[in-house]
Write an enzyme that holds these catalytic residues in place. Structure first.
Site, PDB file in Angstrom:
ATOM      1  N   ARG A   1       0.607  -1.181   0.024  1.00  0.00           N
ATOM      2  CA  ARG A   1       0.052  -0.005   0.032  1.00  0.00           C
ATOM      3  C   ARG A   1       0.882   1.282   0.158  1.00  0.00           C
ATOM      4  O   ARG A   1       0.654   2.239  -0.860  1.00  0.00           O
ATOM      5  CB  ARG A   1      -1.027  -0.045   1.382  1.00  0.00           C
ATOM      6  CG  ARG A   1      -1.911  -0.893   1.190  1.00  0.00           C
ATOM      7  CD  ARG A   1      -2.858  -1.175   2.438  1.00  0.00           C
ATOM      8  NE  ARG A   1      -3.873  -1.894   2.742  1.00  0.00           N
ATOM      9  CZ  ARG A   1      -3.689  -3.196   3.057  1.00  0.00           C
ATOM     10  NH1 ARG A   1      -2.555  -3.706   3.343  1.00  0.00           N
ATOM     11  NH2 ARG A   1      -4.785  -3.910   2.981  1.00  0.00           N
TER      12      ARG A   1
ATOM     13  N   CYS B   1      11.213   4.654   6.028  1.00  0.00           N
ATOM     14  CA  CYS B   1      10.284   5.094   6.900  1.00  0.00           C
ATOM     15  C   CYS B   1       9.430   3.756   7.480  1.00  0.00           C
ATOM     16  O   CYS B   1       8.349   3.903   7.639  1.00  0.00           O
ATOM     17  CB  CYS B   1       9.176   5.974   6.172  1.00  0.00           C
ATOM     18  SG  CYS B   1       9.858   7.812   6.112  1.00  0.00           S
TER      19      CYS B   1
ATOM     20  N   ARG C   1      10.857   0.193   8.902  1.00  0.00           N
ATOM     21  CA  ARG C   1      11.038  -0.202  10.384  1.00  0.00           C
ATOM     22  C   ARG C   1      12.693  -0.279  10.435  1.00  0.00           C
ATOM     23  O   ARG C   1      13.477  -0.534   9.407  1.00  0.00           O
ATOM     24  CB  ARG C   1      10.884  -1.751  10.273  1.00  0.00           C
ATOM     25  CG  ARG C   1       9.385  -2.005  10.775  1.00  0.00           C
ATOM     26  CD  ARG C   1       8.944  -1.528  11.864  1.00  0.00           C
ATOM     27  NE  ARG C   1       7.781  -1.909  12.388  1.00  0.00           N
ATOM     28  CZ  ARG C   1       6.584  -0.944  11.955  1.00  0.00           C
ATOM     29  NH1 ARG C   1       6.964   0.147  11.627  1.00  0.00           N
ATOM     30  NH2 ARG C   1       5.402  -1.143  12.498  1.00  0.00           N
TER      31      ARG C   1
ATOM     32  N   ASP D   1      13.658   7.692   9.634  1.00  0.00           N
ATOM     33  CA  ASP D   1      12.218   7.996  10.605  1.00  0.00           C
ATOM     34  C   ASP D   1      12.263   6.816  11.644  1.00  0.00           C
ATOM     35  O   ASP D   1      11.642   6.928  12.478  1.00  0.00           O
ATOM     36  CB  ASP D   1      10.964   7.963   9.762  1.00  0.00           C
ATOM     37  CG  ASP D   1       9.905   8.287  10.799  1.00  0.00           C
ATOM     38  OD1 ASP D   1      10.017   9.219  11.722  1.00  0.00           O
ATOM     39  OD2 ASP D   1       8.920   7.703  10.771  1.00  0.00           O
TER      40      ASP D   1
ATOM     41  N   GLU E   1      15.265   2.429  19.678  1.00  0.00           N
ATOM     42  CA  GLU E   1      14.537   3.779  19.835  1.00  0.00           C
ATOM     43  C   GLU E   1      14.062   4.173  20.803  1.00  0.00           C
ATOM     44  O   GLU E   1      13.539   3.360  21.806  1.00  0.00           O
ATOM     45  CB  GLU E   1      13.270   3.582  18.801  1.00  0.00           C
ATOM     46  CG  GLU E   1      13.486   3.434  17.226  1.00  0.00           C
ATOM     47  CD  GLU E   1      12.374   3.482  16.348  1.00  0.00           C
ATOM     48  OE1 GLU E   1      10.968   3.494  17.021  1.00  0.00           O
ATOM     49  OE2 GLU E   1      12.261   3.374  15.167  1.00  0.00           O
TER      50      GLU E   1
ATOM     51  N   HIS F   1      10.338   8.576  14.500  1.00  0.00           N
ATOM     52  CA  HIS F   1       9.386   7.655  14.186  1.00  0.00           C
ATOM     53  C   HIS F   1       8.234   8.383  14.135  1.00  0.00           C
ATOM     54  O   HIS F   1       7.302   8.281  14.902  1.00  0.00           O
ATOM     55  CB  HIS F   1       9.420   6.522  15.382  1.00  0.00           C
ATOM     56  CG  HIS F   1       8.555   5.404  14.684  1.00  0.00           C
ATOM     57  ND1 HIS F   1       9.084   4.023  15.163  1.00  0.00           N
ATOM     58  CD2 HIS F   1       7.673   5.062  13.839  1.00  0.00           C
ATOM     59  CE1 HIS F   1       8.299   3.126  14.452  1.00  0.00           C
ATOM     60  NE2 HIS F   1       7.526   3.744  13.844  1.00  0.00           N
TER      61      HIS F   1
END
Length: 372
Positions: free
Chosen positions: A155, A234, A236, A260, A265, A283
């Site tokens: 998508r 953007c 993983r 991102d 994290e 993120h």
């Protein structure tokens, strides 16, 4: 599909208020409790039939095995890599996500990073704030006529392609599942990764994080790319090998990166974040009001539809649900197994097929595919 009884749900993170409202309107009791440590989550979860999370809650095997009443884990977002799906499957717990809720927000951020890389926008902004006027330092390049490689044509990859085509970029890509003719209808020419790497001026990744995608861009693949290629992640953290990326930006093999997501994290190792040719965000792919509203609403509606026996949408471990399927669905499952067996016997390869992906259409369970 037989209905499943869900009377109580725990929401362990900040999810859009529509999620709670929809569940409560349908007679489900909801508790919101954020920032729980693992032991607190384990203690709290004993009393609930359902758990709704975003990406921060780590639903490990220990958490799942201690939750004797749990019937469903709902992830208000794309992907379920913070949930131990195997452990849930062994306990017969449905794991569900909202595969389309974040799509547009993630695609738009990807495009923003591609544009920022081409014109050094964040670096120029910081320079201006420091009182400088460095016109020559931030010379950029046009996106028009450049080649964008999109690894992962689901998508998000599709939406990125259509947006960047409007800049006059040539879009090429790779995906092991999406048929070549389908991606061609979006203007994306599909090819093998070895064919793709040397052609790209920019590369963006949109795959799940799984053993086959960890370190997809590494020292070996960067060496196959054009010198100065710019990359965006953007999706993983870990799809792009962070140590290899640092080596590539330091050598100039990679001309810049937009990140991102990170393996850790927030990242403790700041070498990439601090590099002048790397632009990064904390993120933010799904961090829009619209995406959060969509995901919160979607997960609640999917749970309600499941409870009412209407449909089962977004379940990622559908095989645990065979006992709840209608007779028609059982027939489809048997058909899928038969197709798999036929393909297995027909293949000329010495290596046996590990998985067959069967896509069904029409009124069944609401599932888009069956894996086995």
């Amino acid at each position: 599909m037989a209905p499943i009884s869900i009377r109580t749900v725990l929401i362990s993170e900040s999810v859009d208020p529509r999620c709670r409202a929809i569940l409560e309107e349908n007679g489900i009791r909801v508790t919101e409790k954020q920032n729980m440590k693992k032991d607190e989550l384990i203690a709290e979860l004993k009393d609930y039939d359902g758990l709704v999370v975003r990406s921060a809650t780590k639903v490990t095997a220990d958490v799942i095995n201690a939750a004797d009443n749990l019937k469903i884990i709902g992830r208000a977002g794309t992907g379920v890599d913070n949930v131990d799906v195997d452990a849930a499957t062994k306990k017969g717990i449905i794991v569900m996500n909202t595969p389309s809720g974040n799509t547009l927000s993630a695609a738009e951020l990807t495009c923003a990073l591609l544009m920022s890389l081409s014109r050094n926008v964040p670096q120029a902004v910081m320079s201006m704030k420091q009182g400088n006027w460095d016109r020559k330092k931030f010379m950029g390049s046009e996106l028009y006529g450049k080649v964008l490689g999109i690894v992962g044509l689901g998508r998000i990859g599709k939406e990125v392609a259509s947006r960047m085509q409007s800049f006059g970029m040539k879009t090429i890509g790779y995906d092991p599942i999406t048929p070549v003719e389908v991606s061609a209808s979006w203007g994306v020419e599909q090819m093998s990764l070895d064919q793709l790497w040397p052609q790209c001026d920019y590369i963006t990744v949109h795959t799940p994080l799984m053993p086959s995608t960890v370190g997809l861009l590494n020292d070996e693949t960067f060496a196959k790319c054009k010198k100065g290629v710019k990359v965006v992640n953007c999706a993983r953290g870990g799809i792009i090998d962070e140590a290899a990326l640092l080596r590539a930006v330091e050598s100039g093999q990679c001309g810049g990166a937009g990140l991102d997501v990170f393996v850790e994290e927030p990242p403790k190792d700041r070498n990439l974040v601090d590099h002048p040719n790397v632009i990064s965000c904390p993120h933010l792919g799904a961090s829009t009001k619209e995406a959060q509203a969509r995901c919160g609403q979607d997960i609640a509606l999917q749970i309600v539809d499941m409870v009412k026996g209407k449909s089962l949408v977004g379940a990622v471990n559908a095989n645990v649900l065979a006992s709840t399927f209608s007779q028609e669905s059982h027939q489809l499952i048997k058909l899928g197994e038969a197709i798999g067996a036929v393909l297995q016997s027909c293949t000329a390869s010495q290596t046996p097929l590990s998985q067959v992906h069967v896509i069904n259409q029409g009124e069944t369970t609401g599932l888009t595919s069956l894996d086995g």
